[in-house]
Design a protein around this motif. Sequence first.
Motif, mmCIF file in Angstrom:
data_model
loop_
_atom_site.group_PDB
_atom_site.id
_atom_site.type_symbol
_atom_site.label_atom_id
_atom_site.label_comp_id
_atom_site.label_asym_id
_atom_site.label_seq_id
_atom_site.Cartn_x
_atom_site.Cartn_y
_atom_site.Cartn_z
ATOM 1 N N LEU A 1 0.765 -1.272 0.085
ATOM 2 C CA LEU A 1 0.175 0.155 0.170
ATOM 3 C C LEU A 1 0.968 1.369 -0.166
ATOM 4 C CD1 LEU A 1 -2.900 -1.176 2.500
ATOM 5 C CD2 LEU A 1 -3.010 -1.049 0.308
ATOM 6 N N GLU A 2 2.090 1.118 -0.634
ATOM 7 C CA GLU A 2 3.098 2.402 -0.394
ATOM 8 C C GLU A 2 2.370 3.634 -1.399
ATOM 9 O OE1 GLU A 2 5.651 -1.272 0.146
ATOM 10 O OE2 GLU A 2 3.760 -0.842 -1.278
ATOM 11 N N ALA A 3 1.639 3.256 -2.390
ATOM 12 C CA ALA A 3 1.123 4.429 -3.106
ATOM 13 C C ALA A 3 0.056 5.008 -2.304
ATOM 14 C CB ALA A 3 0.501 3.783 -4.487
ATOM 15 N N ALA A 4 -0.555 4.363 -1.043
ATOM 16 C CA ALA A 4 -1.760 5.233 -0.343
ATOM 17 C C ALA A 4 -1.095 5.714 0.763
ATOM 18 C CB ALA A 4 -2.637 4.043 -0.461
ATOM 19 N N HIS A 5 0.183 5.580 1.091
ATOM 20 C CA HIS A 5 0.808 6.166 2.584
ATOM 21 C C HIS A 5 0.241 7.404 2.966
ATOM 22 C CE1 HIS A 5 4.320 3.047 2.939
ATOM 23 N NE2 HIS A 5 3.314 2.471 3.247
ATOM 24 N N ILE A 6 0.182 8.377 2.027
ATOM 25 C CA ILE A 6 0.037 9.538 1.979
ATOM 26 C C ILE A 6 -1.588 9.578 2.589
ATOM 27 C CG2 ILE A 6 -0.563 11.822 1.293
ATOM 28 C CD1 ILE A 6 2.060 11.786 1.805
ATOM 29 N N TRP A 7 -2.490 8.900 1.869
ATOM 30 C CA TRP A 7 -4.036 8.930 2.383
ATOM 31 C C TRP A 7 -4.082 8.204 3.604
ATOM 32 C CZ3 TRP A 7 -6.853 12.206 -0.177
ATOM 33 C CH2 TRP A 7 -6.630 12.455 -1.495
ATOM 34 N N ILE A 8 -3.350 7.184 3.806
ATOM 35 C CA ILE A 8 -3.374 6.373 5.145
ATOM 36 C C ILE A 8 -3.011 7.171 6.118
ATOM 37 C CG2 ILE A 8 -2.563 4.575 6.702
ATOM 38 C CD1 ILE A 8 -2.292 2.981 3.733
ATOM 39 N N SER A 9 -2.068 8.202 6.202
ATOM 40 C CA SER A 9 -1.496 9.236 7.140
ATOM 41 C C SER A 9 -2.661 10.063 7.722
ATOM 42 C CB SER A 9 -0.137 10.097 6.493
ATOM 43 O OG SER A 9 -0.751 10.780 5.629
ATOM 44 N N PHE B 1 -4.336 -6.967 20.718
ATOM 45 C CA PHE B 1 -2.989 -7.161 21.042
ATOM 46 C C PHE B 1 -2.845 -8.742 20.731
ATOM 47 C CE2 PHE B 1 -0.347 -9.079 24.401
ATOM 48 C CZ PHE B 1 0.908 -8.283 24.008
ATOM 49 N N LEU B 2 -3.897 -9.411 21.159
ATOM 50 C CA LEU B 2 -3.533 -11.166 21.113
ATOM 51 C C LEU B 2 -3.299 -11.141 19.540
ATOM 52 C CD1 LEU B 2 -5.933 -12.096 23.922
ATOM 53 C CD2 LEU B 2 -3.643 -12.332 23.769
ATOM 54 N N PHE B 3 -4.339 -10.616 18.679
ATOM 55 C CA PHE B 3 -4.350 -10.888 17.424
ATOM 56 C C PHE B 3 -3.076 -10.621 16.837
ATOM 57 C CE2 PHE B 3 -4.728 -9.279 12.732
ATOM 58 C CZ PHE B 3 -5.246 -10.306 12.185
ATOM 59 N N SER B 4 -2.375 -9.301 16.863
ATOM 60 C CA SER B 4 -1.055 -9.241 16.366
ATOM 61 C C SER B 4 -0.112 -10.184 16.799
ATOM 62 C CB SER B 4 -0.714 -7.619 17.077
ATOM 63 O OG SER B 4 0.519 -7.329 16.675
ATOM 64 N N SER B 5 -0.007 -10.329 18.270
ATOM 65 C CA SER B 5 1.041 -11.441 18.664
ATOM 66 C C SER B 5 0.920 -12.523 18.000
ATOM 67 C CB SER B 5 0.922 -11.539 20.262
ATOM 68 O OG SER B 5 1.202 -10.069 20.658
ATOM 69 N N LEU B 6 -0.100 -13.204 18.028
ATOM 70 C CA LEU B 6 -0.474 -14.524 17.499
ATOM 71 C C LEU B 6 -0.060 -14.606 15.960
ATOM 72 C CD1 LEU B 6 -3.649 -15.668 19.232
ATOM 73 C CD2 LEU B 6 -1.227 -16.361 19.671
ATOM 74 N N THR B 7 -0.372 -13.524 15.231
ATOM 75 C CA THR B 7 -0.319 -13.435 13.706
ATOM 76 C C THR B 7 1.117 -13.521 13.405
ATOM 77 O OG1 THR B 7 -2.278 -12.160 13.484
ATOM 78 C CG2 THR B 7 -0.860 -12.259 11.543
ATOM 79 N N HIS B 8 1.994 -12.772 14.178
ATOM 80 C CA HIS B 8 3.446 -12.709 13.960
ATOM 81 C C HIS B 8 3.964 -14.000 14.199
ATOM 82 C CE1 HIS B 8 5.317 -8.878 13.402
ATOM 83 N NE2 HIS B 8 4.802 -8.378 14.249
ATOM 84 N N ARG B 9 3.513 -14.952 15.000
ATOM 85 C CA ARG B 9 4.018 -16.292 15.328
ATOM 86 C C ARG B 9 3.480 -17.197 14.308
ATOM 87 N NH1 ARG B 9 4.483 -13.275 19.984
ATOM 88 N NH2 ARG B 9 6.423 -13.710 21.170
ATOM 89 N N VAL C 1 -3.079 -6.221 6.024
ATOM 90 C CA VAL C 1 -3.998 -6.510 6.964
ATOM 91 C C VAL C 1 -3.572 -6.524 8.370
ATOM 92 C CG1 VAL C 1 -5.982 -7.986 7.590
ATOM 93 C CG2 VAL C 1 -5.774 -7.560 5.142
ATOM 94 N N HIS C 2 -2.493 -7.235 8.481
ATOM 95 C CA HIS C 2 -1.935 -7.480 9.860
ATOM 96 C C HIS C 2 -1.353 -6.111 10.265
ATOM 97 C CE1 HIS C 2 1.951 -8.770 12.367
ATOM 98 N NE2 HIS C 2 0.863 -8.571 13.099
ATOM 99 N N ILE C 3 -0.650 -5.554 9.492
ATOM 100 C CA ILE C 3 0.045 -4.256 9.956
ATOM 101 C C ILE C 3 -0.803 -3.132 10.263
ATOM 102 C CG2 ILE C 3 1.493 -2.479 9.133
ATOM 103 C CD1 ILE C 3 3.121 -4.640 7.428
ATOM 104 N N ILE C 4 -1.981 -2.963 9.368
ATOM 105 C CA ILE C 4 -3.067 -1.989 9.696
ATOM 106 C C ILE C 4 -3.817 -2.286 11.068
ATOM 107 C CG2 ILE C 4 -5.370 -0.969 8.913
ATOM 108 C CD1 ILE C 4 -4.387 -1.310 6.071
ATOM 109 N N LEU C 5 -4.293 -3.570 11.491
ATOM 110 C CA LEU C 5 -4.751 -3.902 12.483
ATOM 111 C C LEU C 5 -3.921 -3.661 13.706
ATOM 112 C CD1 LEU C 5 -6.782 -6.968 11.350
ATOM 113 C CD2 LEU C 5 -7.605 -4.895 12.025
ATOM 114 N N ALA C 6 -2.642 -4.115 13.538
ATOM 115 C CA ALA C 6 -1.761 -3.715 14.423
ATOM 116 C C ALA C 6 -1.505 -2.226 14.915
ATOM 117 C CB ALA C 6 -0.300 -4.386 14.400
#
Length: 323
Positions: free
Chosen positions: A22-30, A257-265, A274-279
Motif C-alpha cells: 500500500l505504498e502508493a496510499a501512504h499519504i492517504w493512510i497518514s 493485541f492478541l491478534f497481532s502477537s499470534l499473527t506474528h508467530r 491487513v496484519h499491519i493495519i490492524l496492529a
Amino acid sequence: MEDFNLTPSEPSTFLLMGIPGLEAAHIWISIPFSTFYIISLLGNFMVLFVVVKEQTLQKPMYLLLCNLALTDIGTSTSVVPKALCIFWFNLKSITVGGCLTQMFFLHAVSMMHSGVLVTMAFDRYIAICNPLRYATTLTNALIAKIGLVGLIRAVTLILPMPVLLRRSSFCANRIIPHTYCDHMAILKMSCEDITVNRTYGLAVACVVIGLDLLLIAVSYGQILRAVLRISSRKAHQKALNTCTAHLFIILMSYPPFLFSSLTHRFGQGIAPHVHIILANLYFLLPPMLNPIIYGVKTKELRDKVAKYLCGICCPVATDLKPE
C-alpha cells in the motif's frame, strides 16, 4: 532513488517499510493516523490537566484514569511519529539502537497499560463488592505503589529482550515490513539461533497477559456474583453501569493485541497489510477512545472538562460579540 531507499547503506541501520503493498496510499493512510493521534493527545492531556487542577478529582479512580492516559500517550507516541515520517517523508531508515529502544518502550508501556486495566478491575471489585471499605482499602498511596510495581514489572520483564537482541548478528537484508520495530519482526532478521529469544518473548506474553486476564476475569466474576444478589433491578443497572467503560476498554485493548502477537508467530496466511493495519489500530483507537468513553460515562469528569472548555471558548465568544 527507490533503489537507494530499499538498500541498507549502513550495517547499523534497519529499514521500516511502512505498509507493504500500500505504498502508493501512504499519504492517504497518514490522514486517519495523524487525526487519531492528535485527538488522542488532546483527550488524554485534557484528562491529566483536569485531574491535576481539580482537587475533588484527586481520588483513586481518577488517578487510575491518569495512569491510563499516560500509558495511552506512551503507546501511541512510541509508534505514530515514526510511522508518519515514513508516510510523509519516506524516512524509512532507523538505527539498530533506535529500533531496539522503540521496541523496549513499546512493549514496556503496553505491559504497564495491561497492569492499569487490572488495577481498574480491582477498583470496580472493591467499589461494588465492598463499598464500605473502598475509602480505606484503595487510597492514593496504594494506587501510587501499584503503579510503581507495574513500572518495575514492565522494565524487568521487557529489558532482557533488547539486551539479548543487541548481542545478536543480523543478516544483510535488514528490511522490516512494518511501521514500527516489533520484537518478532526484529527476531526474524537474526542470522543466529533465536530459540531463546523467541521462547522468552512468548513466555512473557503468555504469562503476563494470561495472568492479567485471569485477574480481570476473577474480579468480574466476583462483581457479577455480588450484583446477582441485589434484589433491586435499578441497583443492578447502576452497579453494572459503573463497569461498562472499563469493559469497553478491555474489549478494545486485549483482542487486537492478541491478534497481532499470534499473527506474528502463527499467521503466515494473513495478508501483511491487513496484519499491519490492524496492529497499528491497536495503538491508535484505544488511546483516542479511552478519554472519550470515560468522559461520557463519568459525570464528574465530564462536568469538570466542560467547565474548562467553556472557560477557553466563552471569552473568545464574548470578544466576538458586537458592541
